[in-house]
Design an enzyme around this catalytic site. Structure first.
Site, PDB file in Angstrom:
ATOM      1  N   CYS A 172      -2.475   5.093   7.674  1.00 47.74           N
ATOM      2  CA  CYS A 172      -3.120   4.771   8.944  1.00 47.74           C
ATOM      3  C   CYS A 172      -2.386   5.399  10.112  1.00 47.74           C
ATOM      4  O   CYS A 172      -2.945   5.587  11.179  1.00 47.74           O
ATOM      5  CB  CYS A 172      -3.169   3.270   9.140  1.00 47.74           C
ATOM      6  SG  CYS A 172      -3.880   2.430   7.738  1.00 47.74           S
ATOM      7  N   ASN A 180       0.804  -1.222   0.000  1.00 47.98           N
ATOM      8  CA  ASN A 180       0.000   0.000   0.000  1.00 47.98           C
ATOM      9  C   ASN A 180       0.837   1.271   0.000  1.00 47.98           C
ATOM     10  O   ASN A 180       0.374   2.317  -0.426  1.00 47.98           O
ATOM     11  CB  ASN A 180      -0.949   0.000   1.201  1.00 47.98           C
ATOM     12  CG  ASN A 180      -0.292  -0.455   2.480  1.00 47.98           C
ATOM     13  OD1 ASN A 180       0.250  -1.567   2.560  1.00 47.98           O
ATOM     14  ND2 ASN A 180      -0.299   0.394   3.474  1.00 47.98           N
TER      15      ASN A 180
HETATM   16  C1  LIG Z   1      -6.670  -0.549   2.869  1.00 45.68           C
HETATM   17  C2  LIG Z   1      -5.927  -1.793   3.173  1.00 45.68           C
HETATM   18  C3  LIG Z   1      -6.372  -2.690   4.137  1.00 45.68           C
HETATM   19  C4  LIG Z   1      -7.583  -2.414   4.983  1.00 45.68           C
HETATM   20  O1  LIG Z   1      -8.749  -2.412   4.218  1.00 45.68           O
HETATM   21  P1  LIG Z   1     -10.140  -1.891   4.834  1.00 45.68           P
HETATM   22  O2  LIG Z   1     -11.140  -2.352   3.841  1.00 45.68           O
HETATM   23  O3  LIG Z   1     -10.018  -0.409   4.892  1.00 45.68           O
HETATM   24  O4  LIG Z   1     -10.309  -2.526   6.161  1.00 45.68           O
HETATM   25  C5  LIG Z   1      -5.643  -3.838   4.337  1.00 45.68           C
HETATM   26  N1  LIG Z   1      -4.539  -4.104   3.620  1.00 45.68           N
HETATM   27  C6  LIG Z   1      -4.079  -3.263   2.675  1.00 45.68           C
HETATM   28  C7  LIG Z   1      -2.860  -3.621   1.896  1.00 45.68           C
HETATM   29  C8  LIG Z   1      -4.754  -2.087   2.419  1.00 45.68           C
HETATM   30  O5  LIG Z   1      -4.278  -1.257   1.496  1.00 45.68           O
END
Ligand SMILES: *Cc1c(COP(=O)(O)O)cnc(C)c1O
Length: 390
Positions: free
Chosen positions: A329, A154
């Site tokens: 986050c 991410n």
């Molecule tokens: C955004 C994200 C999550 C969390 O997803 P949500 O649907 O917001 O709970 C988990 N892992 C990765 C790699 C993400 O980018």
């Protein structure tokens, strides 16, 4: 003229596509039935909508609809996958392998299980963000029950060698879980082509609504068994109880249909824009790209600008540019990102990093604007920086 602020934080979340919203609307008004109501038309209509949505979501990742478990998002899907395997396979072992650059949803779930008797191996990555397969093989023990490696990161967008990793897991008879929150809907994520046993993804990262996600759970070769983490009415084949979020499932399905159809074109357009942005910003002296430039998502670049403090860079964007530094986050803290640390990015560069996550609604004009804006901000800040000596 571009509309301000320019949104380039699509790894944090994406705008809901208007076509998705339109598909959802009837399920917020007339079509309000509970998909589990078997005795009247309201329930039947809702159930039919869920069936269609489930088939659409399954189709995006090459799964059978029966293998899709709807959750509230990827975080919940990750929790269900890892905790569900840990509890279900305790007679086989207690060892879980994950990677240092995983999302907090994975890392914190592992930490939680460590207190319950799990042994966790967190593997390092190379400077380019990729997992070394020899290190993975060396980490496997007779008690290993799960390998968890994210599809794409991410923060830096790096795509892991998923096929190779799954082959290692398969050879050793270990379940392979991949968090594909950033990859699904952006690049091909076919669970059979890639040999994934459990796959988590989320609607709001792919132009769908927030609050809905899915866990793919393989039903054969091997059949994966999970202990539910939410008990109740036995929904979702007993793996996740709770009344289904029908409008969100309809929207998720529509988002998957759009992504599947438009993914190839969109990736081409966005990688061209991303490359233009990156090339433009690399003209700034002492600027760097973090992570592999070869193995990464087409719409992401993470860049650092030396001799700048991250906070001041963000302040200087003033309300004109929405981007993230480090992990979204934890961006309220000033700790440099653990992902960049794991890549060995020096502290000063980690502190001055920006993640550009392009998306479906970005335009070429916005790219030109952002190149100019960032170039100007960096130059102004360096002029007033004591460390900057020309
Ligand atoms: C955004 C994200 C999550 C969390 O997803 P949500 O649907 O917001 O709970 C988990 N892992 C990765 C790699 C993400 O980018």
């Amino acid at each position: 003229m571009v509309n301000l602020p320019v949104y380039m934080d699509n790894n944090a979340t994406t705008a809901c596509d208007p076509r998705v919203l339109e598909a959802m609307l009837p399920y917020f008004s007339n079509l309000y039935g509970n998909a589990a109501s078997r005795s009247h038309a309201f329930g039947w209509q809702a159930e039919e909508a869920v069936d269609i949505g489930r088939a659409q979501v399954a189709s995006l990742v090459g799964a059978d609809p029966k293998e899709i478990v709807f959750t509230s998002g990827a975080t919940e899907a990750v929790n269900l996958a890892i905790k569900g395997v840990f509890e279900s396979y305790s007679s086989k072992g207690n060892h879980i392998i994950a990677v240092a650059t995983e999302h907090k949803a994975v890392l914190d779930t592992c930490k939680h299980l460590e207190k319950k008797g799990a042994e966790i191996s967190l593997l390092p990555v190379n400077q380019d963000g990729l997992l070394d397969l020899l290190i993975l093989e060396a980490a496997i023990r007779p008690t290993t029950i799960l390998i968890a490696v994210m599809f794409a990161n991410n923060e830096v967008g790096v795509i892991q060698p998923i096929k190779e990793i799954s082959a290692i897991a398969r050879k050793n008879n270990i379940i392979f879980f991949s968090d594909a929150s950033q990859a699904a809907g952006k690049v091909n994520v076919d669970v059979n082509q890639f040999g994934v046993d459990l796959l988590a993804f989320s609607a709001h990262k792919m132009y769908g609504p927030k609050g809905i996600g899915a866990l793919y759970v393989r039903r054969k070769n091997p059949r994966v068994k999970l202990i539910a983490q939410m008990d109740g009415g036995g929904h979702e084949r007993n793996m996740r109880s709770g009344t289904l979020n029908v409008p969100a499932i309809v929207g998720f399905g529509k988002a998957c249909v759009i992504a599947k159809k438009e993914m190839a074109e969109e990736a081409k357009r966005l990688s061209r824009l991303r490359d233009k942005l990156e090339t433009g910003l690399l003209h700034i002296e002492h600027s760097f790209v973090n992570g592999s430039k070869l193995h990464r998502l087409p719409h992401v670049t993470n860049m650092s600008f030396d001799f700048i403090r991250g906070e001041s860079l963000f302040l200087s964007f003033n309300k004109e540019l929405a981007v993230s530094s480090g992990s979204a986050c934890t961006s309220a803290t000033l700790e440099p990102s653990y992902v960049l640390k794991a890549l060995g990015v020096p502290e000063n560069l980690a502190h001055s990093s920006i993640r550009f996550g392009l998306g479906r609604f970005n335009t070429e004009e916005e790219i030109d604007f952002v190149i100019e804006k960032v170039t100007r901000s960096v130059s102004v800040l360096r002029e007033s920086s004591p460390e900057w000596v020309v």
